[in-house]
Design a protein around this motif. Sequence first.
Motif, mmCIF file in Angstrom:
data_model
loop_
_atom_site.group_PDB
_atom_site.id
_atom_site.type_symbol
_atom_site.label_atom_id
_atom_site.label_comp_id
_atom_site.label_asym_id
_atom_site.label_seq_id
_atom_site.Cartn_x
_atom_site.Cartn_y
_atom_site.Cartn_z
ATOM 1 N N ILE A 1 -32.520 90.801 153.532
ATOM 2 C CA ILE A 1 -31.362 90.436 154.344
ATOM 3 C C ILE A 1 -30.178 91.266 153.855
ATOM 4 C CG2 ILE A 1 -29.814 88.554 155.014
ATOM 5 C CD1 ILE A 1 -32.168 86.641 154.344
ATOM 6 N N ASP A 2 -29.636 92.082 154.733
ATOM 7 C CA ASP A 2 -28.532 92.972 154.372
ATOM 8 C C ASP A 2 -27.285 92.154 154.067
ATOM 9 O OD1 ASP A 2 -26.558 94.920 154.176
ATOM 10 O OD2 ASP A 2 -27.468 96.168 155.732
ATOM 11 N N GLY A 3 -26.730 92.353 152.864
ATOM 12 C CA GLY A 3 -25.522 91.621 152.479
ATOM 13 C C GLY A 3 -24.346 91.897 153.385
ATOM 14 N N ASP A 4 -24.376 93.002 154.102
ATOM 15 C CA ASP A 4 -23.302 93.329 155.027
ATOM 16 C C ASP A 4 -23.187 92.283 156.128
ATOM 17 O OD1 ASP A 4 -21.216 95.162 155.792
ATOM 18 O OD2 ASP A 4 -22.472 95.726 157.499
ATOM 19 N N ASN A 5 -24.293 91.579 156.433
ATOM 20 C CA ASN A 5 -24.282 90.529 157.461
ATOM 21 C C ASN A 5 -23.622 89.241 156.975
ATOM 22 O OD1 ASN A 5 -25.742 92.057 159.417
ATOM 23 N ND2 ASN A 5 -27.640 91.612 158.304
ATOM 24 N N ARG B 1 -25.366 83.630 162.662
ATOM 25 C CA ARG B 1 -25.859 84.330 163.848
ATOM 26 C C ARG B 1 -26.288 85.759 163.500
ATOM 27 N NH1 ARG B 1 -26.382 83.606 168.992
ATOM 28 N NH2 ARG B 1 -26.209 85.331 170.483
ATOM 29 N N ASN B 2 -25.532 86.426 162.632
ATOM 30 C CA ASN B 2 -25.912 87.776 162.212
ATOM 31 C C ASN B 2 -27.314 87.801 161.612
ATOM 32 O OD1 ASN B 2 -23.500 88.934 163.013
ATOM 33 N ND2 ASN B 2 -22.571 88.878 160.969
ATOM 34 N N VAL B 3 -27.580 86.867 160.714
ATOM 35 C CA VAL B 3 -28.883 86.828 160.050
ATOM 36 C C VAL B 3 -29.977 86.449 161.042
ATOM 37 C CG1 VAL B 3 -30.237 85.736 158.222
ATOM 38 C CG2 VAL B 3 -27.845 86.307 157.811
ATOM 39 N N ALA C 1 -23.744 78.952 147.245
ATOM 40 C CA ALA C 1 -24.077 77.785 148.072
ATOM 41 C C ALA C 1 -24.053 78.142 149.551
ATOM 42 C CB ALA C 1 -23.104 76.645 147.780
ATOM 43 N N GLU C 2 -23.088 78.985 149.955
ATOM 44 C CA GLU C 2 -23.012 79.398 151.359
ATOM 45 C C GLU C 2 -24.169 80.319 151.729
ATOM 46 O OE1 GLU C 2 -18.326 79.355 152.617
ATOM 47 O OE2 GLU C 2 -19.022 81.003 151.345
ATOM 48 N N VAL C 3 -24.561 81.188 150.808
ATOM 49 C CA VAL C 3 -25.721 82.053 151.058
ATOM 50 C C VAL C 3 -26.948 81.199 151.349
ATOM 51 C CG1 VAL C 3 -27.311 83.707 150.014
ATOM 52 C CG2 VAL C 3 -24.848 83.973 149.692
ATOM 53 N N LYS C 4 -27.153 80.178 150.535
ATOM 54 C CA LYS C 4 -28.287 79.273 150.727
ATOM 55 C C LYS C 4 -28.191 78.574 152.087
ATOM 56 C CE LYS C 4 -30.597 75.357 148.436
ATOM 57 N NZ LYS C 4 -30.416 74.326 149.480
ATOM 58 N N GLU C 5 -27.003 78.077 152.425
ATOM 59 C CA GLU C 5 -26.816 77.383 153.698
ATOM 60 C C GLU C 5 -27.075 78.308 154.884
ATOM 61 O OE1 GLU C 5 -23.224 75.180 156.262
ATOM 62 O OE2 GLU C 5 -22.909 75.757 154.157
ATOM 63 N N ILE C 6 -26.582 79.528 154.811
ATOM 64 C CA ILE C 6 -26.737 80.490 155.908
ATOM 65 C C ILE C 6 -28.210 80.824 156.132
ATOM 66 C CG2 ILE C 6 -26.289 82.887 156.572
ATOM 67 C CD1 ILE C 6 -23.560 82.558 155.080
ATOM 68 N N ILE C 7 -28.922 81.094 155.056
ATOM 69 C CA ILE C 7 -30.333 81.467 155.185
ATOM 70 C C ILE C 7 -31.163 80.286 155.672
ATOM 71 C CG2 ILE C 7 -32.372 82.175 153.870
ATOM 72 C CD1 ILE C 7 -30.548 83.950 152.207
ATOM 73 N N GLU C 8 -30.870 79.096 155.194
ATOM 74 C CA GLU C 8 -31.614 77.917 155.649
ATOM 75 C C GLU C 8 -31.373 77.647 157.128
ATOM 76 O OE1 GLU C 8 -30.496 74.763 153.048
ATOM 77 O OE2 GLU C 8 -31.958 75.327 151.489
#
Length: 302
Positions: A104-108, A119-121, A160-167
Amino acid sequence: YFEMSMGVAGYTIITENADDDKNLATRYEMLNDKARGQSRFPDPSDDVQKYYFDLQYAYETILPFEWIDYPGGWLDPKFKNINDDRYKQVEKNIRESSMLFICIDGDNLRGSNINRKIRNVKMKCAKNIGSYLGSFNGNLPKIAMVVTKYDLCEADTSPAEVKEIIEEAFESLFQRDDVFVAIIPVSLGATLQDDNYSGELEPLNVHLPILMGINFALIKEMELGKKLIGDINGNISDAKRDRDAEQAQRHAANCDRPLDGAGRTRGLSGHPAGHGGALLFPPAHPAGPPHLRTAGQSGQAE
């Protein structure tokens, strides 16, 4: 590869092909050359690349494995050609893998709008890999979500936000409680892009995905080894049971034979047992265990 070739906790990896080692070492030298600027990065490839490695512990090979790297665009439904043998091979590789790394590109994940990040991911990653995950028919392998270029989003997005976004982006995957999923942020350096990509190369966590894969591959090999030992023990028990049954049958047959005038049991040839006749009973303790043929297991991971 460079990090693991130097060794981590006693483990190292080496390429089985000397040309691969030379190629990967050259790529690292390019990345480490600040004077090259943006050209320090290798050109993107449209081809699938395969590498064959040996995992070693204390410089002794314990597990060979295969690493398959393919362009992310190959999974985009717009370019998918089900009649193309290359795509069929990619699908086969994914289905047969013991572990998947989803990048997953961190730019997203940049910016303050969390809904936009989700939505980006979803649009740039989850929708492409979803159909392939469905091809496992529920029997999913271990999965690592690798957030590349984490330095780009670290200031905007907390762990924590990274985890939330991916989930949220992979909602269907996280509905299951029988699939192991790890989220691993990686980076080549927080200042790498400074001054037209002339910053320092300071890798962060780049070795963790492969260590995770190695860990689960070794666990799988140990489970196969335990099963093989169990099969061997079962074969030994069966052989002993068959031998004991054969001895019991011979004993019963001997008891049914007539006695001679001296009250001795006659052997198979008609002579008294122990006087030139055939042996009625095998030794109570044979010279060696029964010969067993077992099938070995090859240890290989993708």
